[in-house]
Design a protein around this motif. Structure first.
Motif, PDB file in Angstrom:
ATOM      1  N   VAL A  13       0.839  -1.202   0.000  1.00  0.00           N
ATOM      2  CA  VAL A  13       0.000   0.000   0.000  1.00  0.00           C
ATOM      3  C   VAL A  13       0.871   1.248   0.000  1.00  0.00           C
ATOM      4  O   VAL A  13       0.623   2.206  -0.752  1.00  0.00           O
ATOM      5  CB  VAL A  13      -0.956  -0.004   1.210  1.00  0.00           C
ATOM      6  N   THR A  14       1.902   1.239   0.824  1.00  0.00           N
ATOM      7  CA  THR A  14       2.817   2.382   0.903  1.00  0.00           C
ATOM      8  C   THR A  14       3.447   2.676  -0.456  1.00  0.00           C
ATOM      9  O   THR A  14       3.519   3.831  -0.896  1.00  0.00           O
ATOM     10  CB  THR A  14       3.917   2.115   1.944  1.00  0.00           C
ATOM     11  N   ASP A  15       3.867   1.615  -1.128  1.00  0.00           N
ATOM     12  CA  ASP A  15       4.472   1.766  -2.460  1.00  0.00           C
ATOM     13  C   ASP A  15       3.483   2.395  -3.433  1.00  0.00           C
ATOM     14  O   ASP A  15       3.845   3.248  -4.252  1.00  0.00           O
ATOM     15  CB  ASP A  15       4.921   0.389  -2.960  1.00  0.00           C
ATOM     16  N   GLY A  16       2.214   1.985  -3.336  1.00  0.00           N
ATOM     17  CA  GLY A  16       1.207   2.512  -4.247  1.00  0.00           C
ATOM     18  C   GLY A  16       0.848   3.959  -3.999  1.00  0.00           C
ATOM     19  O   GLY A  16       0.301   4.632  -4.893  1.00  0.00           O
ATOM     20  N   LEU A  17       1.145   4.450  -2.814  1.00  0.00           N
ATOM     21  CA  LEU A  17       0.852   5.851  -2.488  1.00  0.00           C
ATOM     22  C   LEU A  17       1.938   6.795  -2.993  1.00  0.00           C
ATOM     23  O   LEU A  17       1.719   8.009  -3.092  1.00  0.00           O
ATOM     24  CB  LEU A  17       0.709   6.020  -0.969  1.00  0.00           C
ATOM     25  N   GLU A  18       3.093   6.256  -3.286  1.00  0.00           N
ATOM     26  CA  GLU A  18       4.238   7.112  -3.640  1.00  0.00           C
ATOM     27  C   GLU A  18       4.222   7.530  -5.104  1.00  0.00           C
ATOM     28  O   GLU A  18       3.633   6.856  -5.946  1.00  0.00           O
ATOM     29  CB  GLU A  18       5.544   6.373  -3.306  1.00  0.00           C
TER      30      GLU A  18
END
Length: 376
Positions: A371-376
Motif C-alpha cells: 500500500v505504501t508503495d502505491g501511495l508514492e
C-alpha cells in the motif's frame, strides 16, 4: 510454496474432513441428513434465535425471506446500492422493485434519513446490509419499519458473529439472512440461512425451500407428500451442513483471529496519510469478513492495486459501481449518476485487502509495504 497473498483463505482443518467423510460414507441422506438438523440447531443456539432455516446460498436466503413475508409484484423494498448485487437482485427475483437509498458515511450502511425520503405507499420492507462485517445503524431503521408496519430483513451475509450494541446482527429485525460462501466468516463453500423468531415465517421458509411440501419426511415415507404452497428446491445438502457444523465449533476462534489481524493492519495503515480503515464506529463488534480501507480522493486507487499486484498481493474493489449504476439496473430503472452522492463517492475510494484468520505478521507487513508503495 507460493509467496503470493490471496484475498482470503479458508480456515479448514481435519474436523471438516472428518465430518464430510462421515456424511458421505453414510451412503444415504446426502440431501437431507442429520447434519442439517445439527447445523440448524447450532445456528439457533449461537445466534439466540428460535428458528434457523438453511438454504443453498445467501442469495436464496434473501429470496426465501422476502417470499416468506409475501413480498412480490407491486411492492417496493428499500435497499442500499452499496452492496453485492444479490441484495437488490433478490428483490427483483420475487417480482418486487428495489428502491435505492444512500449510505451513512460513518458505517457505509443505509442512511436512515435518506431511507425516510424513499418511502412510498408501496414500501413493503426494508433490506439493509451490515457492510464488511460491521453493523449499520439498525435501530433507526427498525423504527422506520415498525412505523410502516413492514418487516426489517437484515442482509447479514458479511456479518456472522458481529453485533450492534451487544445484539447479534441478523437477529435484530424480523428476519436475518446469512451467507456461508467460501470467503465468509463461517464458510461451507456455498450455503445460507434465514433466521427468525416468528413460527409462521419459519414454516413458510421451510415449505418454500422444499417445493412447498408440508412434511419433511419425503425420503422416509411411502407417500408422495403433501404440497400446500408454491415452492422450489433451495435446500442445503447434508455434506455442506457437515462442514458448517465443524466450522461453527471454531467460529469464535476465527473471529478473534480476524480481529487481531485487523488490529495489526490498522495500526500500520492509519500511519499512512490518506488511508482510513473501515471501523464499526462504536456500534459493536466488527468481524472483518472483509478488511476495507477508504482512500483519500486524490489517491490513485489503481496505483495501489498495481503496487500490491507487483508484490503478489491480491486486492479487490467492493463495490464499484454501486448496484444502481450497473448496466442491468441502468437499463431497467434508468438510474443516473448523481442519484446517490455518498454511495457514488465511497465506491470510487474503497479497496479491500487480504483478510483471513491465519494471516501472518510478515504477510501483514508486506501488505502495508505494498500500500505504501502505491501511495508514492
Amino acid at each position: 510454496m507460493s509467496d503470493e497473498i490471496p484475498l482470503f483463505e479458508i480456515p479448514w482443518d481435519e474436523s471438516d474432513i472428518a465430518n464430510a467423510t462421515d456424511s458421505i460414507s453414510r451412503g444415504a441422506y446426502w440431501a437431507n441428513g442429520p447434519y442439517i438438523d445439527a447445523f440448524e440447531r447450532g445456528l439457533e443456539e449461537y445466534l439466540g434465535v428460535e428458528h434457523a432455516v438453511t438454504v443453498n446460498s445467501g442469495t436464496t436466503a434473501l429470496v426465501a425471506a422476502l417470499k416468506a413475508y409475501g413480498i412480490g409484484e407491486g411492492d417496493e423494498v428499500i435497499v442500499p446500492s452499496f452492496t453485492f448485487i444479490a441484495t437488490a437482485n433478490a428483490v427483483r427475483l420475487v417480482g418486487a422493485t428495489p428502491v435505492f437509498a444512500d449510505i451513512d458515511r460513518r458505517t457505509y450502511g443505509l442512511d436512515p434519513e435518506h431511507v425516510e425520503t424513499q418511502v412510498t405507499d408501496d414500501t413493503a420492507a426494508l433490506l439493509p446490509i451490515h457492510p464488511f462485517g460491521a453493523a449499520c445503524d439498525v435501530d433507526p431503521l427498525a423504527d422506520i419499519a415498525a412505523g410502516l408496519e413492514v418487516p426489517l430483513i437484515e442482509d447479514a451475509a458479511e456479518a456472522f458473529g458481529g453485533d450492534y450494541h451487544g445484539r447479534t446482527l441478523g437477529t435484530i429485525g424480523d428476519a436475518g439472512a446469512f451467507s456461508f460462501c467460501q470467503n465468509k466468516v463461517l464458510p461451507t463453500g456455498e450455503g445460507g440461512a434465514v433466521v427468525t423468531d416468528d413460527d409462521a415465517v419459519a414454516r413458510r421458509l421451510e415449505q418454500f425451500r422444499s417445493h412447498g411440501r408440508s412434511s419433511s419426511d419425503y425420503f422416509d415415507s411411502a407417500s408422495s407428500g403433501e404440497y400446500t404452497a408454491l415452492g422450489t428446491n433451495i435446500r442445503m445438502s447434508d455434506l455442506v451442513a457437515s462442514i458448517g457444523c465443524s466450522q461453527l465449533e471454531r467460529v469464535e476462534t476465527h473471529i478473534s483471529n480476524r480481529r487481531t489481524v485487523a488490529t495489526q493492519l490498522s495500526e500500520q495503515l492509519r500511519a499512512l496519510e490518506g488511508v482510513e480503515p473501515h471501523t464499526a464506529d462504536g456500534y459493536g463488534r466488527h468481524v472483518y469478513q472483509l478488511y476495507t480501507v477508504t482512500l483519500d480522493p486524490e489517491i490513485d486507487r489503481k496505483s495501489v492495486i498495481d503496487a500490491l499486484d507487483r508484490r503478489g498481493i491480491a486486492s479487490k474493489v467492493y463495490w464499484d459501481p454501486g448496484v444502481h449504476l450497473t448496466e442491468t439496473y441502468r437499463e431497467e430503472y434508468g438510474s443516473e449518476v448523481g442519484a446517490l452522492p455518498v454511495t457514488e463517492e465511497i465506491t470510487s475510494r474503497v479497496l479491500s485487502l487480504p483478510m483471513h484468520p491465519n494471516l501472518k505478521p510478515q504477510e501483514i507487513d508486506r501488505i502495508v509495504e505494498g500500500v505504501t508503495d502505491g501511495l508514492e
